[in-house]
Write a protein that holds these residues in place. Structure first.
Motif: not given
Length: 452
Positions: A140-142, A173-181, A183-191
């Motif tokens: 997500l960061s790269q 970890q993703t937040a720490a590796k990407s600017e303003n976190a 990378g977390c905006a490209k991940f979603v968790v579902f049910v």
């Protein structure tokens, strides 16, 4: 059902004055036939398939934009859940290389995002599933366009808390590796994740789908707000009817584009997703629709009722217009992507607890919201588990996209840019659920799972 001249005129007016658009055309692709024991050949097969299909999607979407005058805002690709195709190449380096291959194919073809770098883990995790989660911070960061998902529960299998407990550390970890976190905006968790969702970050091409399918996501909060403002004095029954008829017209326009695009690509038409998807542009806000109902600021008492009315009318209008309604279909209420939601948080009208309550009646769930970077991992897991429990008990799709931003505290603003907008950092309850979450295991499915 033929289109009447009056309906065509009204639809043209929606496009010109009220921000009606096709929010996304998403082409789902099966990648299982790309698998090869030689990883280099495997990657080439994936790149060639994605790139060739995506280039045609771009070209044909542009042609239909010119023909009908309806903007097609985003062109996207969704692929088979990557953990399923990587089981014979289950190494961290190869997962990252596959993500980079998908990213390169999307970039070279010109699509906005490519979804499906995820796994279905509602009952347990395979070795490939575990490896995928382990490598997500780097993925997500790269990469720029790759989006990821996990489906951690369903109404027939329950919710996998062991998987949920791995998400908090992964997000930090993703937040720490990407600017303003970001990378977390490209991940979603579902049910209860749908297999035909055209919206990112959760789109993937389900295992029950054909080799390829074209799914359409329409939008029109500006259109709905306009008709609400024209009917300020009617009762709720009449208001629902007005919205329902408006969404009927919006859905018909979206399905027309979707079916013609599918024919031109020589693939099957999948679904039209009738979700009202907001943007940061003024006049294109779902919160603005709720406030036009007579709510001073979304988050005030009465907001849940107003959102339930909107959801009900949207779904009924879409179902009347099309036999292919699918995906998420309802109303998105992201924080960072909706100017009205941003204003409500900044004004103190909307907090995380009320936002969670609103998700009990809307589609998707807690979407695109930022929290302080020092939020503990177990608290992130608990926020996710709380929201997904709503979906489990109510047999609906719910999801979470949470962004813990390093160095930021409640009340700060974080600029993501583009479609991702601006996120006011929200206050998080400081009391801990650590001892409860660390129990792990699986939340048992509700009794409805035994009705067959």
């Amino acid at each position: 059902m033929p289109f009447e001249v009056e309906e065509i005129y009204e639809t043209a007016s929606m496009i010109l004055r009220q921000h009606l658009d096709i929010r996304t055309t998403t082409l789902g692709l099966n990648l299982k036939d790309c698998i090869d024991s030689d990883f280099g050949v495997f990657r080439k097969n994936v790149y060639d398939k994605v790139c060739s299909h995506a280039e045609r999607l771009i070209a044909e979407s542009a042609r239909l934009e010119r023909k009908y005058g309806i903007p097609v805002v985003n062109k996207r690709i969704a692929v088979t859940p990557v953990s399923l195709i990587m089981e014979t190449h289950c190494e961290p380096e190869k997962f990252l290389e596959m993500a980079q291959t998908l990213d390169a194919a999307a970039r070279d073809a010109g699509v906005d995002f490519i979804g499906g770098f995820g796994a279905l883990v509602q009952k347990g995790l395979t070795r490939a599933d575990s490896m995928l989660i382990e490598v997500l911070p780097d993925v997500l960061s790269q990469t720029e366009r790759v989006c990821s998902f996990l489906n951690v529960g369903s109404f027939v299998s329950g919710m996998n808390l062991d998987a949920v407990n791995r998400i908090g550390p992964m997000l930090k970890q993703t937040a720490a590796k990407s600017e303003n976190a970001v990378g977390c905006a490209k991940f979603v968790v579902f049910v209860n994740a749908p297999e035909d969702n055209p919206f990112m970050a959760g789109a993937f091409h389900g295992v029950g789908e054909a080799d390829a399918a074209l799914n359409i996501g329409i939008s029109g909060p500006g259109v709905v707000r306009s008709v609400v403002e024209q009917n300020r004095d009617c009762d709720l029954t009449r208001l629902s009817e007005v919205i329902k008829r408006t969404v009927f017209k919006i859905t018909r326009a979206g399905e027309l584009i979707g079916r013609e695009l599918a024919r031109s690509l020589d693939i099957g038409f999948g679904i039209v997703d009738i979700s009202l998807a907001s943007t940061t542009a003024r006049g294109d806000s779902v919160a603005g629709v709720i406030e036009a109902f007579g709510i001073e600021k979304i988050g005030a008492h009465g907001s849940t009722l107003a959102l339930a009315l909107l959801m009900n009318a949207v779904k009924k209008g879409g179902a009347m217009a099309s036999g292919n309604v699918g995906g998420l279909s309802g109303t998105f209420i992201p924080i960072s992507e909706d100017s009205g939601m941003i204003d409500a948080v900044c004004a103190g009208a909307l907090g995380l607890d009320k936002l969670e309550a609103l998700t009990a009646v809307c589609s998707v769930g807690l979407d695109m919201f930022a929290v302080p970077g020092n939020t503990p991992e177990e608290t992130l897991c608990a926020i996710i588990a709380d929201e997904l429990a709503i979906g489990m008990i109510n047999n609906k799709t719910t999801a979470v996209r949470v962004i813990p931003v390093p160095g930021k505290k409640a009340g700060d603003l974080v600029q993501f840019g583009g479609l991702l907008g601006t996120a006011p950092v929200m206050h998080v309850n400081g009391f801990s659920s650590r001892d409860f979450l660390k129990r792990g295991g699986r939340l048992p499915a509700s009794v409805t799972s035994m009705r067959n």
